[in-house]
Design a protein around this motif. Sequence first.
Motif, PDB file in Angstrom:
ATOM      1  N   ARG A  21      25.093 -37.597   6.873  1.00 53.94           N
ATOM      2  CA  ARG A  21      25.477 -36.368   6.197  1.00 53.94           C
ATOM      3  C   ARG A  21      26.956 -36.385   5.874  1.00 53.94           C
ATOM      4  NH1 ARG A  21      24.870 -32.051  11.240  1.00 53.94           N
ATOM      5  NH2 ARG A  21      26.793 -32.661  12.359  1.00 53.94           N
ATOM      6  N   VAL A  59      23.743 -39.191  11.480  1.00 57.43           N
ATOM      7  CA  VAL A  59      23.026 -38.127  12.170  1.00 57.43           C
ATOM      8  C   VAL A  59      22.000 -38.728  13.123  1.00 57.43           C
ATOM      9  CG1 VAL A  59      21.571 -36.086  11.950  1.00 57.43           C
ATOM     10  CG2 VAL A  59      23.357 -36.540  10.247  1.00 57.43           C
ATOM     11  N   VAL A  99      24.085 -33.403  17.723  1.00 58.17           N
ATOM     12  CA  VAL A  99      22.772 -32.940  17.279  1.00 58.17           C
ATOM     13  C   VAL A  99      21.670 -33.248  18.278  1.00 58.17           C
ATOM     14  CG1 VAL A  99      23.464 -33.243  14.870  1.00 58.17           C
ATOM     15  CG2 VAL A  99      22.106 -35.025  16.003  1.00 58.17           C
ATOM     16  N   VAL A 131      17.665 -32.143  16.916  1.00 58.87           N
ATOM     17  CA  VAL A 131      17.200 -32.945  15.790  1.00 58.87           C
ATOM     18  C   VAL A 131      16.262 -34.043  16.272  1.00 58.87           C
ATOM     19  CG1 VAL A 131      17.931 -34.622  14.053  1.00 58.87           C
ATOM     20  CG2 VAL A 131      19.181 -32.477  14.324  1.00 58.87           C
ATOM     21  N   MET A 134      15.028 -30.535  11.994  1.00 59.05           N
ATOM     22  CA  MET A 134      16.248 -29.929  12.496  1.00 59.05           C
ATOM     23  C   MET A 134      15.955 -28.505  12.944  1.00 59.05           C
ATOM     24  SD  MET A 134      19.146 -31.329   9.832  1.00 59.05           S
ATOM     25  CE  MET A 134      18.456 -30.469   8.414  1.00 59.05           C
ATOM     26  N   LEU A 156      19.708 -24.660  13.913  1.00 58.37           N
ATOM     27  CA  LEU A 156      20.776 -25.084  13.011  1.00 58.37           C
ATOM     28  C   LEU A 156      22.026 -24.229  13.175  1.00 58.37           C
ATOM     29  CD1 LEU A 156      18.656 -25.879   9.858  1.00 58.37           C
ATOM     30  CD2 LEU A 156      20.156 -27.494  11.042  1.00 58.37           C
ATOM     31  N   GLU A 164      27.956 -25.560  11.327  1.00 62.87           N
ATOM     32  CA  GLU A 164      28.578 -26.874  11.302  1.00 62.87           C
ATOM     33  C   GLU A 164      27.651 -27.961  10.762  1.00 62.87           C
ATOM     34  OE1 GLU A 164      29.367 -25.445  15.446  1.00 62.87           O
ATOM     35  OE2 GLU A 164      28.751 -24.336  13.642  1.00 62.87           O
ATOM     36  N   ASP A 165      26.359 -27.671  10.666  1.00 61.63           N
ATOM     37  CA  ASP A 165      25.403 -28.632  10.131  1.00 61.63           C
ATOM     38  C   ASP A 165      25.370 -28.630   8.609  1.00 61.63           C
ATOM     39  OD1 ASP A 165      24.451 -29.508  12.698  1.00 61.63           O
ATOM     40  OD2 ASP A 165      23.250 -27.663  12.824  1.00 61.63           O
ATOM     41  N   TYR A 177      22.814 -34.179   3.025  1.00 60.17           N
ATOM     42  CA  TYR A 177      22.150 -35.144   3.886  1.00 60.17           C
ATOM     43  C   TYR A 177      21.571 -36.278   3.048  1.00 60.17           C
ATOM     44  CZ  TYR A 177      22.610 -32.119   7.933  1.00 60.17           C
ATOM     45  OH  TYR A 177      23.114 -31.376   8.977  1.00 60.17           O
TER      46      TYR A 177
END
Length: 123
Positions: free
Chosen positions: A38, A48, A63, A67, A82, A85, A88-89, A93
């Motif tokens: 990402r 990720v 994560v 995740v 995911m 969430l 910050e995510d 992607y």
Amino acid sequence: QVQLVESGGGSVQAGGSLKLSCAVSGYISSRCGMGWYRQAPGKERELVATIRGDGTTNYKDSVKGRVTISQDNAKNTLYLQMNSLKTEDTAVYYCWACGIIVRNGLKVPYNYWGQGTQVTVSS
């Protein structure tokens, strides 16, 4: 040739969930594996999660627990589930896959990338 087609991105509230999909065509090296990266605006692209042909997975520390990366061999599809969430995510992607090519007489890994899908998490 290798082609990666992504889907599943969108906008969600913090605490929500999304499932990204990546349809894979062409030959992918089981030694290199596949995964998701990402990139947020102004930031470097970061890993990720990755998965190898033997099922071995690796996750970015931030994560872990939220995740899950998986693959459906029958459908030739890579997934990224995911949950929980956070803002910050928020990022674009990218689906990633590794292949082996011959360059200057040597076998070397080559990175294939999807087009990217936007994930936006709002508070």
